[in-house]
Scaffold this active site. Structure first.
Site, PDB file in Angstrom:
ATOM      1  N   GLU A 238       0.886  -1.176   0.000  1.00 44.99           N
ATOM      2  CA  GLU A 238       0.000   0.000   0.000  1.00 44.99           C
ATOM      3  C   GLU A 238       0.915   1.214   0.000  1.00 44.99           C
ATOM      4  O   GLU A 238       1.473   1.577   1.039  1.00 44.99           O
ATOM      5  CB  GLU A 238      -0.875   0.012   1.261  1.00 44.99           C
ATOM      6  CG  GLU A 238      -1.818  -1.172   1.400  1.00 44.99           C
ATOM      7  CD  GLU A 238      -3.024  -1.084   0.485  1.00 44.99           C
ATOM      8  OE1 GLU A 238      -3.209  -0.034  -0.165  1.00 44.99           O
ATOM      9  OE2 GLU A 238      -3.770  -2.069   0.406  1.00 44.99           O
ATOM     10  N   CYS A 272      -2.361   9.498   2.362  1.00 46.90           N
ATOM     11  CA  CYS A 272      -1.978   8.891   1.082  1.00 46.90           C
ATOM     12  C   CYS A 272      -2.970   9.253  -0.005  1.00 46.90           C
ATOM     13  O   CYS A 272      -2.608   9.397  -1.163  1.00 46.90           O
ATOM     14  CB  CYS A 272      -1.872   7.381   1.237  1.00 46.90           C
ATOM     15  SG  CYS A 272      -3.376   6.624   1.880  1.00 46.90           S
TER      16      CYS A 272
END
Ligand code: NAD
Length: 550
Positions: A238, A272
């Site tokens: 991720e 993010c």
């Protein structure tokens, strides 16, 4: 093995809002890190041997502890990152919501599934989900609680034991997580928190674990993947993002400006899936920019330990982050970008910033900035908006704004990302059943929901039945002398037109008729019988398959 205190690296706890050093913890040595993986592997049979209901019962105890310790948790997160207590509470809420949902569905998502039996009419076929063994969870600092615990819970529910390595930048939250997990004695033997920086992470990867779940930068993702390749350790990555927001001409401009700004500035932009690039239709560009500037100017920067503080934005979490933000803004300005509001900092507090006249030649539109910056570009038509949004090395998430949902969805489907949210930003990360992850430089694999839980397992295929039976067509085809039968069967079952299905049967019948002229009645009967048997078996098989079709 005993290590002297001097030989250890100490990781300091620093409040980025005040600079206060409020504690420290000893990093593990590489040998200790590797010993942790060995010990958790030894504990694996005991944990994986439990039923899912038993694992859920232990994790419900963790859920109770998290709720009881809620204020203690938000105090530490806020001190460790400088973010408001309410934002810290959102981390706890997302984590508890996720855990609750995973506990509710784990048994269903991990259940054994029966699959169609193919040619093997007398056997049964099952797919079971097996845990890998020791799962290593490596976490970043931007949401030091909500990015450590959900993958840890997923891995545990799936039957793995877990080694967690929190970020060295927010080591106080890592130490807190260790204390919280220790409050559930039933879990203690099956999970370990190992503290330290990249070197400790590298030692853990080399141990090796049986699965790695990494959340971090793209650069670290590549390093970890190279190291994992040495041992063929499977992993999920991720990684970073540079999320685009597309505001179509038929959007609610005020809402887009308000919540787009929120998506850029929340957590000081250190998300993010923060809004890092904004593309606005020509016709609404001017009002959108004006309202985005107003939204940025209305944000209050500051830090308070109070539960309800008047601030929306805290500091950047450490100096390296400030350096990156300053470098990207300076690069943009040097190439002609204009800062409409913000652009300055006081210590690690960086002002919410709106920039225009940006281009894709600038770092601010290419690299992950991870700061409270909202760079805005205009577009002439939707094709250009989609092209600009996809013109990125990253592919994590995106948002599209339009009053017409079908219109927005049509644009969303053209975006090269793992997810898209329409008429909002960031929010979908907090929905426990939505799989989250990226493509391109944003990594691969998914967390959350059924896919997130299942990633910590590998499918185990189990075939069950009595020894091969003489009349089973699959048994017949193993024995020599059945070419014609096999061919007829294959055509009958897999032929795509009636003619193709019946071709070998017709051919066999013709052959039989020819031979009949030579009066070998016994062979005629045998050939016709074989074709008939093939047809009967095939029709039984087809009927069985179509009954199974969902
Ligand atoms: P980072 O890559 O610097 O560090 C992440 C973790 O990896 C830390 O625990 C670090 O100690 C560890 N690490 C570093 N080198 C290692 C090595 N060689 N072997 C093993 N472990 C190693 O990232 P960061 O600065 O902590 O976090 C910010 C990044 O994380 C941003 O790029 C952000 O976009 C990304 N992120 C992604 C998601 C997502 O879901 N895709 C979520 C949050 C953050």
């Amino acid at each position: 093995m005993q290590i002297s205190a001097e030989a250890r690296t100490l990781v300091a706890f620093i409040n980025p809002a005040t600079g206060e050093n409020f504690g420290q913890i000893a990093a593990a040595t590489p040998a200790e890190a590797q010993a942790a993986v060995r010990e958790l592997r030894a504990a694996f049979p005991a944990w994986s041997g439990r039923t899912i209901a038993q694992r859920v019962a232990v994790l419900r105890e963790v859920q109770r502890e998290l709720l009881d310790a809620c204020d203690e948790i938000t105090a530490v997160i806020s001190q460790d990152t400088g973010k408001p207590r309410q934002d810290a509470l959102l981390e706890v809420l997302v984590t508890v919501d996720f855990l609750n949902e995973a506990c509710r569905h784990a048994a269903h998502w991990l259940r054994r599934e029966r699959v169609a039996s193919g040619l093997y009419i007398f056997k049964q076929f099952f797919v079971e989900r097996r845990p890998y063994g020791v799962a290593l969870v490596i976490a970043p600092w931007n949401y030091p609680f909500a990015l450590c615990l959900p993958p840890l819970f997923e891995a545990l529910l799936a039957g793995n034991t877990v080694v967690l390595k929190p970020s060295e930048v927010t080591a106080a939250t890592g130490a807190l997580i260790e204390r919280l997990l220790a409050r559930v004695p039933a879990l203690a033997p099956f999970v370990r928190v190992v503290h330290g920086g990249g070197a400790v992470g590298a030692a853990l990867v080399a141990a090796p674990p049986d699965f790695i779940f990494l959340t971090g930068s793209t650069a670290t993702g590549k390093v970890v993947m190279r190291a994992a390749a040495e041992q063929l350790t499977p992993m999920t990555a991720e990684l970073g993002g540079k999320d685009a927001m597309i505001v179509l001409a038929d959007a609610d401009v005020a809402a887009a400006a308000e919540w787009g700004a929120w998506g850029s500035f929340f957590n000081a932009g250190q998300t993010c899936m923060a809004v890092e690039r904004v593309y606005v239709a020509d016709s609404i560009y001017e009002p959108f920019v004006a309202q985005a500037v107003a939204a940025a100017s209305a944000q209050r920067l500051g830090h308070s330990a109070a539960l309800d503080a008047p601030y929306q934005i805290g500091p950047l979490t450490y100096q390296q982050q400030l350096d990156t933000v300053e470098r990207h803004v300076a690069d943009a300005v040097a190439q002609g970008a204009r800062v409409l509001t913000g652009g300055k900092h006081n210590g690690l507090f960086y002002e919410p910033t709106v920039m225009v006249d940006v281009t894709h030649a600038m770092l601010i539109m290419q690299a992950e900035t991870f700061g409270p910056i909202m760079p805005i570009m205009r577009f002439a038509d939707e094709a250009e908006a989609v092209r600009l949004a996809n013109d990125s090395a990253f592919g994590l998430s995106a948002s599209v704004w339009s009053r017409d949902h079908a219109h927005a969805e049509a644009v969303a489907r053209q975006l090269q990302t793992g997810s898209v949210i329409i008429n909002d930003t960031i929010a979908h990360f907090g929905v426990p059943q939505m799989p989250f992850g990226g493509q391109k430089d944003s990594g691969f694999g998914r967390t959350h929901g059924r896919d997130g839980l299942r990633q910590f397992t590998q499918p185990f295929a189990l075939a069950v039945g009595a020894p091969p039976q003489a009349l089973d067509v699959a048994t017949l085809l193993r024995r020599p002398g059945h070419y014609a039968l096999a061919s007829a069967l294959m055509h009958l079952v897999f032929g795509v037109t009636p003619e193709q299905r019946l071709k070998p049967v017709v051919a066999a019948a013709r052959q039989a008729a020819d031979k009949a002229k030579r009066v070998d009645l016994r062979r005629v009967a045998l050939s016709a019988g074989a074709a008939g048997l093939a047809a009967a078996l095939a029709f039984a098989f087809i009927a069985r398959r179509s009954r199974r079709r969902p």
